[in-house]
Design an enzyme around this catalytic site. Structure first.
Site, short mmCIF file in Angstrom:
data_model
loop_
_atom_site.label_atom_id
_atom_site.label_comp_id
_atom_site.label_asym_id
_atom_site.label_seq_id
_atom_site.Cartn_x
_atom_site.Cartn_y
_atom_site.Cartn_z
N LYS A 180 0.81 -1.21 0.00
CA LYS A 180 0.00 0.00 0.00
C LYS A 180 0.84 1.27 0.00
O LYS A 180 0.39 2.33 -0.45
CB LYS A 180 -0.93 0.00 1.22
CG LYS A 180 -2.03 -1.04 1.20
CD LYS A 180 -3.10 -0.68 0.21
CE LYS A 180 -4.31 -1.60 0.33
NZ LYS A 180 -5.39 -1.23 -0.62
N SER A 196 1.42 -9.72 0.00
CA SER A 196 1.08 -8.30 -0.06
C SER A 196 1.28 -7.56 1.24
O SER A 196 1.37 -6.32 1.23
CB SER A 196 -0.37 -8.14 -0.53
OG SER A 196 -1.25 -8.85 0.33
#
Length: 339
Positions: free
Chosen positions: A62, A303
């Site tokens: 992110k 992730s």
């Protein structure tokens, strides 16, 4: 690059060139994460690699999209809605750049991630309901305060930043047969689809079975909204594909796989035994690769790694743009892949 056209409100989609611009823009604020050799399984043998975004600054991919949006928009006050990792990423950047940030959290957001966001200097607001209500509140708050809204996924600058994950993978492992990508709001999947444009590589999105919003939407031929989800993959609880992300995924993704809660937990346990301390959301792509069982050169994106131990470390953020690579999140880690 704007989000919509004034006359038609049709989203302006990022292009492959925007990924190149994003990579240059965010370079001082991110690290180029390595490819690690994945766990040897009966399905994949030694040919599965892991993109180590759990070792990214801020603990997840992110940071890429958050940095690209904030830097390009040149805002001094920002509002976002987040399940946690996007808020953490923005809070780190806001603290570095001296910005004011408000993060809107849904009722089910992890308390540890909310605490980490506040420890990094941002304000948090918790609202009842799920991701849809969170996003509505964030948009309204931005409109009433004059702040810039930076969504967690549905923005062309965010998608372009996330897409740098894909460009790095395909540069380091150009013979990759399949990319397995976790799917929440779809920013990472859309970005990887852009990175893979014109390349002979399969892109497979992996969704929690409790919230298969992209699979349902592609089957229906238009975005559909699902009820709030309680999947253990708390970063992947998005209820509806975005206006920016949906057409990109629709036009390029090769397959979507749904994985159950037990599969997600098992994949996270497998990663931990392999020396990769991923949070459940970060293990979803590996769960999809294991379910697919294709014997080929493949890469699964890990992730995020914002486990409780990592979140405690995030309470001590840097005050200037990073100049060195991020330390590993575990004391032992798998051998890095050398292309």
């Amino acid at each position: 690059m704007s989000t919509t056209t004034a006359a038609t409100s049709v989203p302006v989609l990022p292009a492959t060139a925007d990924l190149t611009a994003a990579a240059a823009r965010i370079a001082p604020y991110v690290v180029r994460t390595p490819l690690l050799r994945g766990p040897v399984t009966a399905a994949h043998g030694p040919r599965l690699l892991l993109k180590a975004e759990h070792r990214q600054l801020g603990g997840s991919f992110k940071t890429r999209g958050a940095a690209n949006a904030v830097l390009a928009l040149d805002a001094d006050r920002v509002v976002t809605g987040s399940s946690g990792n996007h808020g953490i990423a923005l809070a780190r950047i806001a603290r570095t750049l001296g910005l004011r940030l408000t993060v809107v959290l849904a009722a089910g957001a992890a308390p540890a991630k909310a605490a980490a966001i506040r420890a990094l200097g941002a304000e948090t607001v918790r609202v009842a309901g799920g991701v849809a209500e969170r996003e509505e509140h964030a948009a309204a708050l931005a409109a009433t305060t004059g702040a810039v809204l930076v969504p967690s996924s549905d923005h062309p600058l965010v998608v372009a930043g996330q897409g740098t994950v894909g460009t790095e993978i395909l540069t380091d492992a150009p013979d990759t047969g399949t990319l397995y990508v976790p799917v929440g709001g779809g920013g990472l999947l859309a970005g990887v689809c852009l990175a893979a444009a014109g390349r002979p590589v399969r892109v497979v999105g992996v969704e929690p079975a409790l919230t298969p919003r992209y699979a349902r939407s592609l089957a229906a031929g238009h975005p559909v909204q699902l009820p709030p989800s309680s999947t253990v993959a708390d970063g992947l609880r998005g209820q509806r594909p975005g206006h920016v992300t949906y057409p990109i995924v629709r036009d390029r993704v090769d397959d979507l796989i749904a994985v159950g809660e037990a599969e997600i937990i098992a994949a996270a346990d497998l990663l931990r035994r392999h020396g990769v301390d991923a949070e459940p959301s970060g293990a979803v792509a590996l769960a999809g690769a294991l379910r697919a069982g294709r014997r080929e050169h493949a890469v699964a994106v890990v992730s995020g790694g914002n486990t409780p131990a990592r979140l405690r470390a995030l309470h001590r953020p840097p005050t200037a743009p990073p100049t060195t690579t991020a330390p590993p999140t575990t004391t032992a880690h798998p051998e890095e892949h050398t292309p």
